[in-house]
Motif scaffolding. Structure first.
Motif, mmCIF file in Angstrom:
data_model
loop_
_atom_site.group_PDB
_atom_site.id
_atom_site.type_symbol
_atom_site.label_atom_id
_atom_site.label_comp_id
_atom_site.label_asym_id
_atom_site.label_seq_id
_atom_site.Cartn_x
_atom_site.Cartn_y
_atom_site.Cartn_z
ATOM 1 N N ASN A 127 0.829 -1.198 0.000
ATOM 2 C CA ASN A 127 0.000 0.000 0.000
ATOM 3 C C ASN A 127 0.870 1.257 0.000
ATOM 4 O OD1 ASN A 127 -2.754 1.430 0.676
ATOM 5 N ND2 ASN A 127 -1.295 2.190 2.183
ATOM 6 N N ALA A 128 1.977 1.226 0.761
ATOM 7 C CA ALA A 128 2.898 2.365 0.792
ATOM 8 C C ALA A 128 3.555 2.578 -0.566
ATOM 9 C CB ALA A 128 3.965 2.148 1.867
ATOM 10 N N VAL A 129 3.913 1.492 -1.224
ATOM 11 C CA VAL A 129 4.487 1.584 -2.572
ATOM 12 C C VAL A 129 3.445 2.151 -3.544
ATOM 13 C CG1 VAL A 129 5.362 0.238 -4.522
ATOM 14 C CG2 VAL A 129 6.154 -0.261 -2.218
ATOM 15 N N LEU A 130 2.204 1.756 -3.369
ATOM 16 C CA LEU A 130 1.123 2.285 -4.202
ATOM 17 C C LEU A 130 1.016 3.801 -4.042
ATOM 18 C CD1 LEU A 130 -1.406 1.957 -5.988
ATOM 19 C CD2 LEU A 130 -2.712 1.500 -3.892
ATOM 20 N N PHE A 131 1.078 4.264 -2.806
ATOM 21 C CA PHE A 131 1.011 5.704 -2.552
ATOM 22 C C PHE A 131 2.173 6.431 -3.221
ATOM 23 C CE2 PHE A 131 2.372 9.364 0.005
ATOM 24 C CZ PHE A 131 1.222 10.148 -0.041
ATOM 25 N N GLY A 132 3.389 5.900 -3.038
ATOM 26 C CA GLY A 132 4.559 6.541 -3.625
ATOM 27 C C GLY A 132 4.559 6.513 -5.138
ATOM 28 N N SER A 133 4.021 5.430 -5.704
ATOM 29 C CA SER A 133 3.991 5.306 -7.165
ATOM 30 C C SER A 133 2.943 6.208 -7.799
ATOM 31 C CB SER A 133 3.706 3.849 -7.558
ATOM 32 O OG SER A 133 4.716 2.990 -7.090
ATOM 33 N N GLU A 134 1.825 6.396 -7.115
ATOM 34 C CA GLU A 134 0.710 7.132 -7.704
ATOM 35 C C GLU A 134 0.707 8.623 -7.382
ATOM 36 O OE1 GLU A 134 -1.566 5.975 -9.855
ATOM 37 O OE2 GLU A 134 -0.448 4.090 -9.839
ATOM 38 N N ILE A 135 1.520 9.061 -6.440
ATOM 39 C CA ILE A 135 1.448 10.463 -6.016
ATOM 40 C C ILE A 135 1.835 11.430 -7.142
ATOM 41 C CG2 ILE A 135 3.804 10.646 -5.121
ATOM 42 C CD1 ILE A 135 2.544 12.235 -2.750
ATOM 43 N N THR A 136 2.640 10.955 -8.093
ATOM 44 C CA THR A 136 3.017 11.805 -9.226
ATOM 45 C C THR A 136 2.135 11.567 -10.456
ATOM 46 O OG1 THR A 136 4.673 10.150 -9.854
ATOM 47 C CG2 THR A 136 5.427 12.012 -8.535
ATOM 48 N N ASN A 137 1.283 10.555 -10.388
ATOM 49 C CA ASN A 137 0.492 10.173 -11.559
ATOM 50 C C ASN A 137 -0.460 11.274 -12.050
ATOM 51 O OD1 ASN A 137 -1.615 8.808 -13.233
ATOM 52 N ND2 ASN A 137 -0.318 7.042 -12.829
ATOM 53 N N PRO A 138 -1.233 11.906 -11.165
ATOM 54 C CA PRO A 138 -2.113 12.980 -11.640
ATOM 55 C C PRO A 138 -1.362 14.098 -12.362
ATOM 56 C CG PRO A 138 -2.769 12.313 -9.441
ATOM 57 C CD PRO A 138 -1.460 11.637 -9.729
ATOM 58 N N LEU A 139 -0.173 14.451 -11.861
ATOM 59 C CA LEU A 139 0.630 15.485 -12.504
ATOM 60 C C LEU A 139 1.072 15.044 -13.899
ATOM 61 C CD1 LEU A 139 2.857 16.550 -9.482
ATOM 62 C CD2 LEU A 139 1.070 17.930 -10.568
ATOM 63 N N LEU A 140 1.418 13.772 -14.027
ATOM 64 C CA LEU A 140 1.819 13.239 -15.327
ATOM 65 C C LEU A 140 0.677 13.323 -16.335
ATOM 66 C CD1 LEU A 140 4.186 11.844 -16.798
ATOM 67 C CD2 LEU A 140 3.187 9.656 -16.127
#
Length: 245
Positions: A127-140
């Motif tokens: 779940n922590a990896v999911l948070f770190g992976s997705e936190i930049t996704n909206p900006l991308l």
């Protein structure tokens, strides 16, 4: 238990497919990628909110309790995300829109989530990896939409790029390194879970190299543009006209 998880993942996959179909119908004048990016943006925002709630409020804390048993909320979020990654991987393969690195990222994400669900543990760090992976996704995705609508070369585009590079470097690489250290140092997680963590972090570094190359090229381009404007302003102040070739 296994049947219930499979049904939940299938429902998630069906939900993302339905959302994609709805976006396609609402945006008939746009490309299929436009609709897929909207789905990706939606998943990114949703997964950030849910994974942040799990990590910071519901617990357990991933840096101190890696390998702990999955909570019901973790299982629901992982099933939701697994359905999305299956959808997006299938879309990328069908339309051949992504390279080997992104396909490897999606494949590792799918295998990691399945592993946590089957084991019934390590959902905390996944779940922590999911948070770190997705936190930049909206900006991308915002960056892509700005390009498609002709608004990328603007102050907004510069802000989006800066935030993306800063968050990727600070969270995915910086905080990710600390999470990986905690994972490797703890005796609780299975050895193959640790191997998966190393593989995901290696993929992040591959992305990081590409991102920093882009950031360096853009910075140099911005610097040369600034020097050119300064030179033109100097010529106007001292000569009253621009130098012509």
């Amino acid at each position: 238990m296994a049947l219930g998880l499979c049904l939940e993942v299938l429902c998630s996959l069906g939900g993302w497919l339905s959302l994609y179909t709805s976006f396609c119908r609402l945006n008939k004048h746009r490309s299929y990628e436009w609709s897929c990016r909207l789905v990706t943006f939606t998943h990114g925002v949703l997964s950030i909110v849910l994974s942040a709630y799990i990590g910071f409020i519901d617990g357990p804390w991933p840096f101190t309790h890696p390998g702990s048993p999955n909570t019901p909320l973790q299982v629901h979020v992982l099933c939701l995300t697994l359905g999305y990654f299956i959808f997006d991987l299938g879309w990328c393969i069908y339309f051949r829109s992504e390279g080997a690195l992104m396909l490897a990222h999606h494949t590792l994400s799918i295998l990691g989530i399945i592993m946590a669900l089957v084991l019934g543990e390590s959902g905390t760090e996944v779940n922590a990896v999911l948070f770190g992976s997705e936190i930049t996704n909206p900006l991308l995705q915002i960056r892509w939409f700005l390009r498609e609508t002709g608004h990328y070369h603007s102050f907004t585009g510069d802000v989006v790029d800066f935030l993306f590079v800063a968050l990727f470097t600070g969270v995915r690489i910086g905080v990710g390194a600390h999470l990986l250290f905690c994972e490797m140092a703890s005796p609780t997680p299975k050895w193959f879970v640790k191997v998966g963590g190393v593989a995901m972090y290696a993929v992040s570094w591959c992305f990081m190299v590409s991102i920093w190359r882009f950031a360096w090229k853009k910075s140099i381009k911005k610097y040369h543009a600034w020097r050119s404007r300064q030179s033109e302003e100097w010529q106007l102040r001292h000569n009253g006209h621009l130098k012509t070739h």
